[in-house]
Design a protein around this motif. Structure first.
Motif, short mmCIF file in Angstrom:
data_model
loop_
_atom_site.label_atom_id
_atom_site.label_comp_id
_atom_site.label_asym_id
_atom_site.label_seq_id
_atom_site.Cartn_x
_atom_site.Cartn_y
_atom_site.Cartn_z
N ALA A 106 0.83 -1.21 0.00
CA ALA A 106 0.00 0.00 0.00
C ALA A 106 0.86 1.26 0.00
O ALA A 106 0.59 2.22 -0.74
N ALA A 107 1.91 1.26 0.80
CA ALA A 107 2.78 2.43 0.88
C ALA A 107 3.55 2.64 -0.42
O ALA A 107 3.66 3.77 -0.92
N ALA A 108 4.07 1.57 -0.98
CA ALA A 108 4.82 1.68 -2.24
C ALA A 108 3.91 2.11 -3.38
O ALA A 108 4.29 2.94 -4.21
N SER A 109 2.70 1.58 -3.42
CA SER A 109 1.77 1.93 -4.49
C SER A 109 1.31 3.38 -4.40
O SER A 109 1.25 4.08 -5.41
N SER A 110 0.99 3.82 -3.20
CA SER A 110 0.55 5.21 -3.06
C SER A 110 1.69 6.18 -3.35
O SER A 110 1.49 7.21 -4.00
N SER A 111 2.89 5.85 -2.93
CA SER A 111 4.04 6.70 -3.23
C SER A 111 4.37 6.69 -4.72
O SER A 111 4.74 7.72 -5.29
N ALA A 112 4.20 5.54 -5.35
CA ALA A 112 4.41 5.46 -6.79
C ALA A 112 3.38 6.31 -7.52
O ALA A 112 3.70 6.96 -8.52
N GLY A 113 2.16 6.32 -7.04
CA GLY A 113 1.12 7.14 -7.64
C GLY A 113 1.46 8.63 -7.59
O GLY A 113 1.29 9.35 -8.58
N ILE A 114 1.97 9.08 -6.47
CA ILE A 114 2.37 10.49 -6.33
C ILE A 114 3.56 10.78 -7.24
O ILE A 114 3.61 11.82 -7.91
N THR A 115 4.51 9.87 -7.30
CA THR A 115 5.69 10.06 -8.14
C THR A 115 5.29 10.13 -9.62
O THR A 115 5.78 10.99 -10.36
N VAL A 116 4.40 9.24 -10.05
CA VAL A 116 3.94 9.26 -11.45
C VAL A 116 3.17 10.55 -11.72
O VAL A 116 3.30 11.15 -12.80
N LEU A 117 2.40 10.99 -10.75
CA LEU A 117 1.66 12.24 -10.91
C LEU A 117 2.61 13.40 -11.21
O LEU A 117 2.38 14.19 -12.12
N TYR A 118 3.68 13.48 -10.46
CA TYR A 118 4.63 14.59 -10.68
C TYR A 118 5.38 14.46 -11.99
O TYR A 118 5.58 15.45 -12.69
N PHE A 119 5.84 13.26 -12.30
CA PHE A 119 6.69 13.10 -13.49
C PHE A 119 5.91 13.11 -14.80
O PHE A 119 6.37 13.67 -15.78
N ASN A 120 4.75 12.48 -14.84
CA ASN A 120 4.03 12.33 -16.10
C ASN A 120 2.86 13.29 -16.25
O ASN A 120 2.74 13.97 -17.26
#
Length: 152
Positions: A96-110
């Protein structure tokens, strides 16, 4: 109960636990060296989840090392039940933590056209990648523990 690779008290189990601990600690280090991780709830959750992962994995690595040193097998059904529940809880929290953090990271980059934080964005990506690697190893351990408990 059979003693196969990854069961408690084997070298494979010790290696898996040490890798879990290492990946989680590296994820924490990567995220904690940024200046603004605390501004994002998902990143704070990643730090908390990986902190729990380090504590859990290090404790079980210590048990595995002691069992290897004393040449004992840790196949007590009560102890295995505790390992199964603990592994599944930490695996769920880590995913859950990795997925939510990945979502935020993708939001910023893409989605937002690039990250305005500079070097910190690469650290965010590294922390998320390491968190997923930690989750993969805890997933393997949790399946082995469940399999061992079911076979017993």
């Amino acid at each position: 109960m059979r003693n196969f690779a990854g069961t408690p008290g084997t070298v494979t189990a010790l290696i898996l636990r040490l890798l879990q601990c290492l990946f989680a600690a590296a994820s924490i280090a990567s995220m904690a060296t940024t200046k603004s991780f605390f501004n994002f709830t998902a990143f704070s959750y990643l730090i908390a989840s990986m902190g729990l992962q380090v504590i859990w994995s290090f404790g079980l690595a210590f048990l595995d090392a002691c069992a290897l040193a004393k040449k004992k097998v840790l196949h007590n059904p009560g102890l295995l039940s505790l390992f199964v529940v603990g592994d599944w809880v930490t695996a769920t929290l880590s995913l859950a933590a990795a997925s939510s953090s990945a979502g935020i990271t993708v939001l910023y980059f893409n989605d937002l056209g690039g990250c305005g934080f500079g070097q910190e964005c690469q650290k965010y990506q590294l922390a998320v990648a390491l968190a997923f690697m930690s989750w993969i190893t805890i997933g393997i351990s949790s399946l082995i523990m469940f399999w061992t408990l079911a076979a017993g």
